[in-house]
Motif scaffolding. Sequence first.
Motif, mmCIF file in Angstrom:
data_model
loop_
_atom_site.group_PDB
_atom_site.id
_atom_site.type_symbol
_atom_site.label_atom_id
_atom_site.label_comp_id
_atom_site.label_asym_id
_atom_site.label_seq_id
_atom_site.Cartn_x
_atom_site.Cartn_y
_atom_site.Cartn_z
ATOM 1 N N ARG A 181 0.806 -1.212 0.000
ATOM 2 C CA ARG A 181 0.000 0.000 0.000
ATOM 3 C C ARG A 181 0.843 1.267 0.000
ATOM 4 N NH1 ARG A 181 -3.155 1.048 5.694
ATOM 5 N NH2 ARG A 181 -1.385 0.953 7.108
ATOM 6 N N GLU A 182 2.069 1.229 0.534
ATOM 7 C CA GLU A 182 2.945 2.404 0.463
ATOM 8 C C GLU A 182 3.250 2.755 -0.996
ATOM 9 O OE1 GLU A 182 3.406 -0.173 2.396
ATOM 10 O OE2 GLU A 182 3.327 0.627 4.444
ATOM 11 N N THR B 137 -3.174 11.402 4.097
ATOM 12 C CA THR B 137 -2.919 10.772 5.389
ATOM 13 C C THR B 137 -2.185 9.475 5.095
ATOM 14 O OG1 THR B 137 -4.986 11.699 6.247
ATOM 15 C CG2 THR B 137 -3.957 9.961 7.536
ATOM 16 N N ARG B 138 -0.870 9.535 5.126
ATOM 17 C CA ARG B 138 -0.028 8.411 4.704
ATOM 18 C C ARG B 138 -0.039 7.295 5.730
ATOM 19 N NH1 ARG B 138 4.115 7.853 1.162
ATOM 20 N NH2 ARG B 138 4.069 10.070 0.630
ATOM 21 N N GLU C 245 -2.772 5.624 4.713
ATOM 22 C CA GLU C 245 -4.121 5.068 4.799
ATOM 23 C C GLU C 245 -5.127 5.641 3.809
ATOM 24 O OE1 GLU C 245 -2.658 6.467 7.492
ATOM 25 O OE2 GLU C 245 -2.086 4.739 8.730
ATOM 26 N N ARG C 246 -5.062 6.974 3.530
ATOM 27 C CA ARG C 246 -6.140 7.543 2.736
ATOM 28 C C ARG C 246 -5.739 8.869 2.095
ATOM 29 N NH1 ARG C 246 -11.158 7.659 5.627
ATOM 30 N NH2 ARG C 246 -11.907 9.287 4.226
ATOM 31 N N VAL D 110 -9.275 5.023 0.144
ATOM 32 C CA VAL D 110 -8.751 4.377 1.343
ATOM 33 C C VAL D 110 -7.924 3.170 0.911
ATOM 34 C CG1 VAL D 110 -9.335 3.224 3.501
ATOM 35 C CG2 VAL D 110 -10.698 5.176 2.717
ATOM 36 N N GLY E 214 -6.141 -0.181 1.980
ATOM 37 C CA GLY E 214 -6.098 -1.221 3.006
ATOM 38 C C GLY E 214 -5.036 -2.248 2.675
ATOM 39 N N THR F 81 -2.795 -4.599 -1.926
ATOM 40 C CA THR F 81 -3.570 -3.470 -1.387
ATOM 41 C C THR F 81 -4.966 -3.472 -1.976
ATOM 42 O OG1 THR F 81 -1.547 -2.155 -1.279
ATOM 43 C CG2 THR F 81 -3.624 -0.955 -1.142
#
Length: 201
Positions: free
Chosen positions: A66-67, A123-124, A126-127, A145, A147, A153
């Motif tokens: 996800r990063e 908002t690193r 997550e969203r 978002v 996840g 992810t």
Amino acid sequence: MNAARHGGPAVTGARLGRMAGWAVGAGGGLAAVYLGLVTGALSVDVGVGRRIRPLGPRTVDVAAPREVVFDVVAGPYLGRTPRAMRGKLNVLERGSDLVLAEHFTPLAGGRLTAVTVETVRFTRPERIDFRLVRGPVPQVTESFVFGGREAGTRVVYEGELGTDLWRAGAWWGGLVAARWEAAVAGSLASVKEEAERRAGR
């Protein structure tokens, strides 16, 4: 009687000419309003008869951490905008976790371009949240978002679109929402492709 008969058609012709002029003017005005709405140059925000409709939800699974997925979406906003995206995105003001950006979407086969201005908050990892400042409707909020999953992810997109003027606004909102969600679907497909390419390197 003859004078009345002769004067009647002349008056009627003048009235018809004025009516035709008004019709042309009104038609031109309506066309200008439509173009303004479609391209985002004009937004009806009167706060009366506000109706809200959902955008999404839409879910995409990406075979990448996800990063990486977050960076694919955030990179053009927080860093240098790639040359390939300069026709789609222009960052007006940039902060560490919030930007003000213009987005460009081609319409009518490329003859018109819709321009929206939005704040984008990060908002690193997550969203990412978008809020419309100027565009074809008075209100849009969206979130992506991210996840974490064992296989990569899951990106979940959803939002809300608001219009004014009751049923007429709701009709317009339906048209805008269809184009909006199509643009989001295209963006998500591009994000998936790029994130998986980076993860596979």
